[in-house]
Scaffold this active site. Sequence first.
Site, mmCIF file in Angstrom:
data_model
loop_
_atom_site.group_PDB
_atom_site.id
_atom_site.type_symbol
_atom_site.label_atom_id
_atom_site.label_comp_id
_atom_site.label_asym_id
_atom_site.label_seq_id
_atom_site.Cartn_x
_atom_site.Cartn_y
_atom_site.Cartn_z
ATOM 1 N N SER A 49 31.827 -29.341 -6.963
ATOM 2 C CA SER A 49 30.943 -30.487 -7.176
ATOM 3 C C SER A 49 30.469 -30.503 -8.622
ATOM 4 O O SER A 49 30.697 -29.548 -9.380
ATOM 5 C CB SER A 49 29.738 -30.383 -6.246
ATOM 6 O OG SER A 49 28.953 -29.244 -6.614
ATOM 7 N N ASP A 82 34.579 -32.897 -6.288
ATOM 8 C CA ASP A 82 33.877 -33.418 -5.120
ATOM 9 C C ASP A 82 32.698 -34.277 -5.563
ATOM 10 O O ASP A 82 31.838 -33.832 -6.322
ATOM 11 C CB ASP A 82 33.394 -32.243 -4.259
ATOM 12 C CG ASP A 82 32.880 -32.685 -2.907
ATOM 13 O OD1 ASP A 82 33.313 -33.745 -2.414
ATOM 14 O OD2 ASP A 82 32.049 -31.957 -2.323
ATOM 15 N N HIS A 83 32.661 -35.502 -5.103
ATOM 16 C CA HIS A 83 31.557 -36.430 -5.385
ATOM 17 C C HIS A 83 31.301 -36.627 -6.881
ATOM 18 O O HIS A 83 30.179 -36.447 -7.365
ATOM 19 C CB HIS A 83 30.277 -35.970 -4.686
ATOM 20 C CG HIS A 83 30.300 -36.170 -3.204
ATOM 21 N ND1 HIS A 83 30.100 -37.399 -2.606
ATOM 22 C CD2 HIS A 83 30.553 -35.302 -2.203
ATOM 23 C CE1 HIS A 83 30.212 -37.271 -1.287
ATOM 24 N NE2 HIS A 83 30.496 -36.009 -1.021
ATOM 25 N N ASP A 104 32.617 -41.243 -6.232
ATOM 26 C CA ASP A 104 31.726 -41.657 -5.144
ATOM 27 C C ASP A 104 30.795 -42.750 -5.645
ATOM 28 O O ASP A 104 29.750 -42.488 -6.217
ATOM 29 C CB ASP A 104 30.925 -40.467 -4.622
ATOM 30 C CG ASP A 104 30.051 -40.848 -3.431
ATOM 31 O OD1 ASP A 104 30.114 -42.019 -3.006
ATOM 32 O OD2 ASP A 104 29.327 -39.979 -2.922
ATOM 33 N N ASN A 253 36.169 -31.728 4.698
ATOM 34 C CA ASN A 253 35.340 -31.008 3.735
ATOM 35 C C ASN A 253 34.433 -29.994 4.424
ATOM 36 O O ASN A 253 33.812 -30.299 5.448
ATOM 37 C CB ASN A 253 34.467 -31.993 2.956
ATOM 38 C CG ASN A 253 35.251 -32.826 1.966
ATOM 39 O OD1 ASN A 253 36.477 -32.892 2.024
ATOM 40 N ND2 ASN A 253 34.556 -33.458 1.037
ATOM 41 N N THR A 254 34.350 -28.800 3.851
ATOM 42 C CA THR A 254 33.512 -27.737 4.419
ATOM 43 C C THR A 254 32.834 -26.965 3.298
ATOM 44 O O THR A 254 33.504 -26.480 2.387
ATOM 45 C CB THR A 254 34.358 -26.767 5.269
ATOM 46 O OG1 THR A 254 35.052 -27.503 6.284
ATOM 47 C CG2 THR A 254 33.478 -25.721 5.931
ATOM 48 N N ASP A 255 31.531 -26.847 3.392
ATOM 49 C CA ASP A 255 30.745 -26.132 2.385
ATOM 50 C C ASP A 255 29.641 -25.311 3.045
ATOM 51 O O ASP A 255 29.563 -24.098 2.898
ATOM 52 C CB ASP A 255 30.149 -27.133 1.392
ATOM 53 C CG ASP A 255 29.421 -26.474 0.231
ATOM 54 O OD1 ASP A 255 29.437 -25.232 0.134
ATOM 55 O OD2 ASP A 255 28.838 -27.192 -0.598
ATOM 56 N N THR A 256 28.789 -25.982 3.814
ATOM 57 C CA THR A 256 27.604 -25.335 4.397
ATOM 58 C C THR A 256 27.952 -24.100 5.219
ATOM 59 O O THR A 256 27.291 -23.060 5.113
ATOM 60 C CB THR A 256 26.832 -26.344 5.269
ATOM 61 O OG1 THR A 256 26.433 -27.458 4.458
ATOM 62 C CG2 THR A 256 25.602 -25.700 5.877
#
Length: 308
Positions: A49, A82-83, A104, A253-256
């Site tokens: 990001s 990302d974003h 975005d 998408n996977t982050d947390t």
Amino acid sequence: MLVVGNDILYKAHKEGYGVGAFNFVNFEMLVSIFEAANEANSPIIVQASEGAIKYLGIDMVVSMTKTMSNRYPHIPVALHLDHGTTFESCKKAIEAGFTSVMIDASHHPFEENLELTSKVVKAAHSVGVSVEAELGRLMGIEDNISVDEKDAVLVNPKEAEIFVKESKVDYLAPAIGTSHGAFKFKGEPKLDFKRLEEVKKLTNIPLVLHGASAIPDNVRESFLNTGGDLKGSKGVPFEFLQEAIKGGINKVNTDTDLRIAFVAEVRRMANEDRTQFDLRKFFVPGIQAIKKVIVERMNLLGSVNKID
């Protein structure tokens, strides 16, 4: 092997599976992603990001990814922004060596989103870089939300068709009811799968699910048992992720989940031995915890053994 996003996602689009797109903010997270991909024989998308780029430096993000890609040359990997919030941010990432970028502009009116996305697509495609865009706003769908309210925040399939055709974007993130972070739903989780299927039918390109962390029970328990507090967080259930793949999602998408798993192990080590200050003793268990989460996710999405 560092490749453009299209090389990974159009294969997934054609064959009907999902590819995990995993965010990283440090070396340990990046190592976990590559080791998991190697174990699962799966393609990957690694994401940074604007915040991660500010923290690490864009040169470090690119150089670390290239180093890991050289270490595992058989793994197709795309480096994705990302974003990205501005044309300048996307341009800088492209020039630095990113092979995929997201612009975005979903918070803008449709025409402004289309104009900015088209500008990024033109610049990116001129050097062979793939582009992702987003339509709608990410927010959880609740039981008491009206049809009009849903239509105001979720993707409009007809608009998605026009948007893709005119912008020539490579893949699209349609808002269908997820939200970012660990706190996605107040009531029972709900996603608009019918809307997703319509977007897929009208656009016929790879689709992206944002806010897709699941917060699995074992990850949640590890975090809570070591003194963490997730304040009743709710992720996207595994069965919803599988249903989303059936509906046309190809990038998840996977982050947390990765952050929670890592912090739980670091805290566990700190609690077990308060005399310890060797950082490797904290980070190695964290790497293994993230790796476990990712391999499980790859099996769920269907990307295991998809490397030719």
